[in-house]
Design a protein around this motif. Structure first.
Motif, PDB file in Angstrom:
ATOM      1  N   UNK A   1      -3.201 -16.123 101.723  1.00 37.59           N
ATOM      2  CA  UNK A   1      -2.319 -15.319 100.891  1.00 37.59           C
ATOM      3  C   UNK A   1      -1.197 -14.740 101.736  1.00 37.59           C
ATOM      4  N   UNK A   2      -0.123 -14.351 101.091  1.00 37.10           N
ATOM      5  CA  UNK A   2       1.018 -13.798 101.821  1.00 37.10           C
ATOM      6  C   UNK A   2       2.014 -13.191 100.841  1.00 37.10           C
ATOM      7  N   UNK A   3       3.010 -12.497 101.386  1.00 41.48           N
ATOM      8  CA  UNK A   3       4.093 -11.947 100.568  1.00 41.48           C
ATOM      9  C   UNK A   3       5.167 -13.015 100.410  1.00 41.48           C
ATOM     10  N   UNK A   4       5.648 -13.197  99.189  1.00 38.90           N
ATOM     11  CA  UNK A   4       6.661 -14.225  98.920  1.00 38.90           C
ATOM     12  C   UNK A   4       7.846 -13.651  98.153  1.00 38.90           C
ATOM     13  N   UNK A   5       8.907 -14.430  98.180  1.00 38.82           N
ATOM     14  CA  UNK A   5      10.077 -14.162  97.349  1.00 38.82           C
ATOM     15  C   UNK A   5      10.518 -15.494  96.771  1.00 38.82           C
ATOM     16  N   UNK A   6      10.828 -15.518  95.485  1.00 33.21           N
ATOM     17  CA  UNK A   6      11.238 -16.760  94.855  1.00 33.21           C
ATOM     18  C   UNK A   6      11.907 -16.490  93.516  1.00 33.21           C
ATOM     19  N   UNK A   7      12.173 -17.549  92.779  1.00 29.72           N
ATOM     20  CA  UNK A   7      12.777 -17.415  91.458  1.00 29.72           C
ATOM     21  C   UNK A   7      11.943 -18.167  90.423  1.00 29.72           C
ATOM     22  N   UNK A   8      11.991 -17.665  89.201  1.00 26.60           N
ATOM     23  CA  UNK A   8      11.267 -18.312  88.110  1.00 26.60           C
ATOM     24  C   UNK A   8      12.021 -19.565  87.681  1.00 26.60           C
ATOM     25  N   UNK A   9      11.333 -20.699  87.760  1.00 28.92           N
ATOM     26  CA  UNK A   9      11.933 -21.956  87.334  1.00 28.92           C
ATOM     27  C   UNK A   9      11.704 -22.183  85.846  1.00 28.92           C
ATOM     28  N   UNK A  10      10.451 -21.969  85.429  1.00 29.08           N
ATOM     29  CA  UNK A  10      10.124 -22.109  84.007  1.00 29.08           C
ATOM     30  C   UNK A  10       8.747 -21.512  83.728  1.00 29.08           C
ATOM     31  N   UNK A  11       8.490 -21.320  82.434  1.00 28.90           N
ATOM     32  CA  UNK A  11       7.176 -20.903  81.968  1.00 28.90           C
ATOM     33  C   UNK A  11       6.521 -22.099  81.279  1.00 28.90           C
ATOM     34  N   UNK A  12       5.216 -22.231  81.449  1.00 29.69           N
ATOM     35  CA  UNK A  12       4.530 -23.341  80.813  1.00 29.69           C
ATOM     36  C   UNK A  12       3.065 -23.000  80.566  1.00 29.69           C
ATOM     37  N   UNK A  13       2.455 -23.808  79.713  1.00 29.07           N
ATOM     38  CA  UNK A  13       1.020 -23.725  79.494  1.00 29.07           C
ATOM     39  C   UNK A  13       0.399 -24.900  80.235  1.00 29.07           C
ATOM     40  N   UNK A  14      -0.511 -24.604  81.144  1.00 27.36           N
ATOM     41  CA  UNK A  14      -1.098 -25.636  81.996  1.00 27.36           C
ATOM     42  C   UNK A  14      -1.921 -26.638  81.193  1.00 27.36           C
ATOM     43  N   UNK A  15      -1.713 -27.923  81.471  1.00 30.27           N
ATOM     44  CA  UNK A  15      -2.524 -28.966  80.847  1.00 30.27           C
ATOM     45  C   UNK A  15      -3.926 -28.982  81.444  1.00 30.27           C
ATOM     46  N   UNK A  16      -4.067 -28.394  82.635  1.00 31.82           N
ATOM     47  CA  UNK A  16      -5.358 -28.397  83.321  1.00 31.82           C
ATOM     48  C   UNK A  16      -6.276 -27.283  82.833  1.00 31.82           C
ATOM     49  N   UNK A  17      -5.815 -26.030  82.959  1.00 35.77           N
ATOM     50  CA  UNK A  17      -6.689 -24.912  82.610  1.00 35.77           C
ATOM     51  C   UNK A  17      -6.350 -24.275  81.268  1.00 35.77           C
ATOM     52  N   UNK A  18      -5.248 -24.696  80.630  1.00 32.76           N
ATOM     53  CA  UNK A  18      -4.916 -24.223  79.290  1.00 32.76           C
ATOM     54  C   UNK A  18      -4.326 -22.834  79.219  1.00 32.76           C
ATOM     55  N   UNK A  19      -4.072 -22.230  80.373  1.00 35.66           N
ATOM     56  CA  UNK A  19      -3.523 -20.876  80.389  1.00 35.66           C
ATOM     57  C   UNK A  19      -2.040 -20.857  80.695  1.00 35.66           C
ATOM     58  N   UNK A  20      -1.446 -19.694  80.574  1.00 35.35           N
ATOM     59  CA  UNK A  20      -0.026 -19.537  80.868  1.00 35.35           C
ATOM     60  C   UNK A  20       0.168 -19.446  82.383  1.00 35.35           C
ATOM     61  N   UNK A  21       1.139 -20.182  82.888  1.00 37.02           N
ATOM     62  CA  UNK A  21       1.453 -20.108  84.308  1.00 37.02           C
ATOM     63  C   UNK A  21       2.965 -20.108  84.498  1.00 37.02           C
ATOM     64  N   UNK A  22       3.391 -19.515  85.579  1.00 35.37           N
ATOM     65  CA  UNK A  22       4.818 -19.403  85.892  1.00 35.37           C
ATOM     66  C   UNK A  22       5.127 -20.316  87.065  1.00 35.37           C
ATOM     67  N   UNK A  23       6.066 -21.231  86.850  1.00 37.30           N
ATOM     68  CA  UNK A  23       6.484 -22.157  87.902  1.00 37.30           C
ATOM     69  C   UNK A  23       7.641 -21.538  88.664  1.00 37.30           C
ATOM     70  N   UNK A  24       7.506 -21.460  89.970  1.00 36.14           N
ATOM     71  CA  UNK A  24       8.529 -20.854  90.812  1.00 36.14           C
ATOM     72  C   UNK A  24       9.267 -21.912  91.622  1.00 36.14           C
ATOM     73  N   UNK A  25      10.454 -21.575  92.075  1.00 39.95           N
ATOM     74  CA  UNK A  25      11.161 -22.407  93.063  1.00 39.95           C
ATOM     75  C   UNK A  25      11.894 -21.499  94.048  1.00 39.95           C
ATOM     76  N   UNK A  26      12.455 -22.124  95.073  1.00 40.17           N
ATOM     77  CA  UNK A  26      13.104 -21.379  96.158  1.00 40.17           C
ATOM     78  C   UNK A  26      12.153 -20.335  96.767  1.00 40.17           C
ATOM     79  N   UNK A  27      10.907 -20.707  96.864  1.00 39.02           N
ATOM     80  CA  UNK A  27       9.906 -19.770  97.366  1.00 39.02           C
ATOM     81  C   UNK A  27       9.952 -19.699  98.891  1.00 39.02           C
ATOM     82  N   UNK A  28       9.995 -18.490  99.393  1.00 38.59           N
ATOM     83  CA  UNK A  28       9.976 -18.265 100.841  1.00 38.59           C
ATOM     84  C   UNK A  28       8.928 -17.215 101.165  1.00 38.59           C
ATOM     85  N   UNK A  29       8.315 -17.367 102.320  1.00 38.91           N
ATOM     86  CA  UNK A  29       7.342 -16.395 102.797  1.00 38.91           C
ATOM     87  C   UNK A  29       8.087 -15.238 103.439  1.00 38.91           C
TER      88      UNK A  29
END
Length: 226
Positions: A185-213
């Motif tokens: 685990x760590x501290x990150x900074x990034x931007x929200x790319x999109x919101x989606x419902x996972x096909x795997x676990x069926x829950x809501x997840x937030x896809x990030x991009x430009x993620x930096x530690x």
């Protein structure tokens, strides 16, 4: 052709796994297979290698591995089994290991621990998915501390995908950096790319991009002094 009891060979395989730093080595002078063969007396003196004392816990773990792979029977019934798994299942069902299958058994402890970890991660993600909500809005900046649930290399895209927990919500992002960068685990900074419902676990997840530690304050001060 010599045959050996499955529990005995699996116990030696677990011992070899720990002796080799919890890794499966199939090249060099001290492979997991060679360690097992040395225990069994299946290798000549020239190629024998040093072997550790076999601890009682190795036999206990061997039992767990055997029981775990017996579960492949159900996969086989559904025709969801590959050639390697079919070979493993054959050995597990007979309870006997011949010389040609020692290498197969040698690889199972590493695969078992990896599978158990994956199963635990899958269960945790499904639990989190029940209450996970989307974070921020598309394009908004996100900062926080993530707990890494999984970091896997995607051969097709030549990058890693990180699945993580952020404030009890599920996030994921693609990156060129492996688990050695993100750790547990760590501290990150990034931007929200999109919101989606996972096909795997069926829950809501937030896809990030430009993620930096994010670097800790101490590290930043040390760099400023250089």
């Amino acid at each position: 052709m010599n045959t050996y009891d499955l529990k005995l060979v699996m116990t030696y395989a677990v011992s070899a796994h720990f002796q080799n730093g919890e890794e499966y080595k199939n090249y060099g002078t001290r492979t997991n297979k060679a360690i097992i063969q040395t225990h069994l007396g299946e290798i000549n003196q020239q190629h024998m290698c040093f072997v550790d004392y076999v601890k009682d816990e190795c036999a206990e773990i061997a039992d767990k591995i055997i029981q775990y792979y017996k579960g492949l029977t159900f996969k086989a019934m559904g025709a969801k089994i590959n050639d390697f798994e079919r070979r493993v299942l054959s050995v597990i069902q007979t309870g006997k290991v011949d010389r040609r299958d020692i290498g197969v058994i040698a690889s199972l402890p590493k695969a078992y621990f990896r599978s158990v970890k994956r199963d635990e991660t899958d269960a945790l993600m499904r639990k989190l998915s029940m209450n996970s909500v989307h974070i921020g809005s598309e394009g908004s900046e996100i900062t926080g501390t993530i707990k890494v649930l999984n970091c896997s290399f995607i051969q097709r895209f030549n990058c890693y995908i990180v699945n993580a927990e952020l404030d009890n919500n599920i996030v994921c992002f693609f990156t060129k950096h492996g688990e050695q960068v993100w750790g547990e685990g760590c501290d990150i900074k990034g931007k929200v790319k999109r919101h989606q419902v996972s096909k795997f676990h069926g829950g809501k997840e937030t896809v990030l991009n430009y993620v930096k530690k994010k670097m800790c304050l101490m590290a930043c001060l040390l760099l400023m002094k250089l």
